[in-house]
Design a protein around this motif. Structure first.
Motif, short mmCIF file in Angstrom:
data_model
loop_
_atom_site.label_atom_id
_atom_site.label_comp_id
_atom_site.label_asym_id
_atom_site.label_seq_id
_atom_site.Cartn_x
_atom_site.Cartn_y
_atom_site.Cartn_z
N PRO A 88 44.84 14.89 48.59
CA PRO A 88 44.72 16.18 49.27
C PRO A 88 46.07 16.84 49.58
O PRO A 88 46.39 17.16 50.73
CB PRO A 88 43.94 15.84 50.54
N LEU A 89 46.86 17.01 48.52
CA LEU A 89 48.15 17.67 48.64
C LEU A 89 48.22 18.78 47.61
O LEU A 89 47.85 18.57 46.45
CB LEU A 89 49.29 16.68 48.37
N GLU A 90 48.66 19.97 48.02
CA GLU A 90 48.99 21.01 47.06
C GLU A 90 50.47 20.83 46.78
O GLU A 90 51.30 20.89 47.69
CB GLU A 90 48.69 22.39 47.63
N VAL A 91 50.77 20.58 45.53
CA VAL A 91 52.15 20.31 45.13
C VAL A 91 52.72 21.61 44.57
O VAL A 91 52.19 22.12 43.58
CB VAL A 91 52.19 19.20 44.07
N ILE A 92 53.76 22.13 45.21
CA ILE A 92 54.29 23.43 44.79
C ILE A 92 55.71 23.26 44.27
O ILE A 92 56.58 22.73 44.97
CB ILE A 92 54.23 24.44 45.95
N VAL A 93 55.90 23.68 43.02
CA VAL A 93 57.22 23.64 42.38
C VAL A 93 57.70 25.08 42.24
O VAL A 93 56.93 25.97 41.90
CB VAL A 93 57.14 22.95 41.00
N ARG A 94 58.98 25.28 42.54
CA ARG A 94 59.54 26.64 42.48
C ARG A 94 60.84 26.66 41.69
O ARG A 94 61.69 25.79 41.89
CB ARG A 94 59.86 27.15 43.89
N ASN A 95 60.97 27.68 40.84
CA ASN A 95 62.23 27.94 40.13
C ASN A 95 62.99 29.12 40.72
O ASN A 95 64.19 29.25 40.52
CB ASN A 95 61.94 28.21 38.64
N ARG A 96 62.24 30.00 41.39
CA ARG A 96 62.83 31.18 42.05
C ARG A 96 62.13 31.38 43.39
O ARG A 96 60.99 30.95 43.57
CB ARG A 96 62.57 32.44 41.22
#
Ligand code: ADP
Ligand code: UDP
Length: 242
Positions: A88-96
């Motif tokens: 139950p984790l939303e994994v958020i990856v960001r480049n900008r």
């Protein structure tokens, strides 16, 4: 594969049992929600696009060695997937910088990071998916330390693969959300979807938004943006086949 009982109806998809207890059918809807369900609408044709895009991308990730839940596309809107217990984790990856990152830290959108970032939200609608760190996730028993390490490693590899693919399509991958799950034997696999609902995708030349922000922010041309991003994905995949 025979569609059995409906097990769940979410905001964007329905989930059905099959005759095989290890497999599920997910069915993609045109319903769109934002701001934890407060904004509701319909994006005509979205279910078909999200289903086909997610499957095309997951197939590529599998070929590159990332395990996913994808089994087989059944029709325009429905896909057979491996049943997992969702972490139950939303994994958020960001480049900008964009969205909640830009708001939280008071910076403009579009700042290019020298290296990608990762963060987790606790997937809990009642709490409105609060930001959580990995120690808190372990303390709450949401995942083990080893699982979080695996999730981080996969997520950054997925970012590298997707960023390169979208660049070929003339699209900047700004950020995206992933969900992982456990198979019956505990193996961590990528689940849920990868689509314009869950990614920020900007035209590389013009910066035009080709994702769900058009709906969230009432920018207009929502259906056209989903069609345009799918057209680019198809064109790129066709050109690779030649
Ligand atoms: P939400 O639950 O946020 O409204 P959806 O409408 O997309 O989201 O519903 C799909 C649900 O199915 C999500 O809760 C998602 O975590 C879950 N899910 C996705 N892939 C799998 C899978 N392979 N096995 C079990 N559950 C899954
Ligand atoms: N995202 C998502 N589901 C969510 C929250 C975010 O798919 O419940 C995606 C969103 O589309 C974007 C990325 O995760 O690509 C980062 O979202 P952000 O934290 O900036 O949230 P928002 O701007 O939506 O508040």
């Amino acid at each position: 594969m025979v569609k059995g009982e409906q097990l769940y109806e979410g905001k964007a998809k329905k989930v059905f049992a099959t005759e095989d207890p290890a497999l599920l059918i997910v069915s993609y809807k045109d319903d769109a929600t934002a701001f934890n369900g407060q904004k509701r609408g319909t994006i005509r044709g979205k279910g078909v696009i999200n289903n086909q895009m997610s499957n095309a991308l997951m197939r590529r990730l599998e070929e590159a060695g990332i395990p996913t839940h994808f089994v087989r596309e059944l029709n325009e809107r429905e896909t057979l997937v491996k049943k997992v217990t969702i972490v139950p984790l939303e994994v958020i990856v960001r480049n900008r910088s964009a969205g909640s990152f830009a708001r939280r830290y008071g910076v403009e959108e579009g700042i290019v990071f020298s290296s990608p970032t990762i963060e987790f939200s606790y997937k809990n609608d009642a709490l409105e998916d609060p930001l959580i760190n990995s120690y808190h996730a372990v303390a709450l028993g949401l995942a083990t330390e080893a699982e979080i390490e695996t999730i981080k490693e996969y997520s950054f590899r997925i970012n590298d693969l997707l960023k390169a693919f979208w660049a070929e399509c003339g699209v900047t991958l700004v950020d995206f959300k992933l969900e992982f799950g456990r198979l019956a034997d505990g193996t961590i696999v990528l689940a849920d979807e990868i689509s314009p609902d869950t990614c920020r995708l900007w035209d590389s030349e013009t910066g035009e938004k080709l994702d769900k922000d058009r709906f969230r922010r009432d920018l207009g041309g929502v259906e056209e943006a989903y069609q345009e991003i799918m057209r680019r994905l198809r064109r790129q995949m066709t050109s690779e086949e030649k």
